[in-house]
Scaffold this motif. Structure first.
Motif, mmCIF file in Angstrom:
data_model
loop_
_atom_site.group_PDB
_atom_site.id
_atom_site.type_symbol
_atom_site.label_atom_id
_atom_site.label_comp_id
_atom_site.label_asym_id
_atom_site.label_seq_id
_atom_site.Cartn_x
_atom_site.Cartn_y
_atom_site.Cartn_z
ATOM 1 N N ASP A 112 -4.293 0.204 3.217
ATOM 2 C CA ASP A 112 -4.182 1.035 2.012
ATOM 3 C C ASP A 112 -5.530 1.489 1.474
ATOM 4 O O ASP A 112 -5.843 1.323 0.295
ATOM 5 N N ASP B 237 -2.630 2.972 6.325
ATOM 6 C CA ASP B 237 -1.376 2.464 5.789
ATOM 7 C C ASP B 237 -1.465 0.966 5.512
ATOM 8 O O ASP B 237 -2.558 0.375 5.592
ATOM 9 N N VAL C 297 -3.605 6.978 9.259
ATOM 10 C CA VAL C 297 -2.449 7.861 9.202
ATOM 11 C C VAL C 297 -2.884 9.222 9.760
ATOM 12 O O VAL C 297 -3.697 9.905 9.133
#
Length: 89
Positions: free
Chosen positions: A29, A46, A52
């Motif tokens: 994240d 992610d 991503v």
């Protein structure tokens, strides 16, 4: 926008998961900005620390890359804040 401005915004707004420069390995994240061979790269990872592919953008100048970087971080903060409000986590 320049790098000093971006760092100040991240600190002042408490924006989560910001990485200036390519980390040795990617973290879950996170939002990363770094200079590549042909300009600036901004990408997100992610929850499994995987990049991503659709979340990767390339820029020819630093200012546009930093604008995108800060925008992504602000969006992530809004999402996290809303998630905490709605779901308590």
């Amino acid at each position: 926008m320049n790098l000093r401005d971006a760092i100040s915004i991240v600190e002042a707004e408490g924006l989560p998961g910001a990485f200036f420069g390519k980390p040795e390995h990617d973290y879950a994240d996170s939002t990363v900005i770094h200079r590549g061979d042909n300009g600036w790269i901004v990408y997100v990872t992610d929850e499994r620390a995987s990049v991503v592919p659709t979340g990767t953008s390339h820029f020819t100048n630093e200012s546009d890359a930093l604008d995108d970087f800060i925008s992504r971080l602000r969006d992530l903060k809004k999402y996290n804040d809303l998630s905490k409000k709605l779901f308590g986590h």
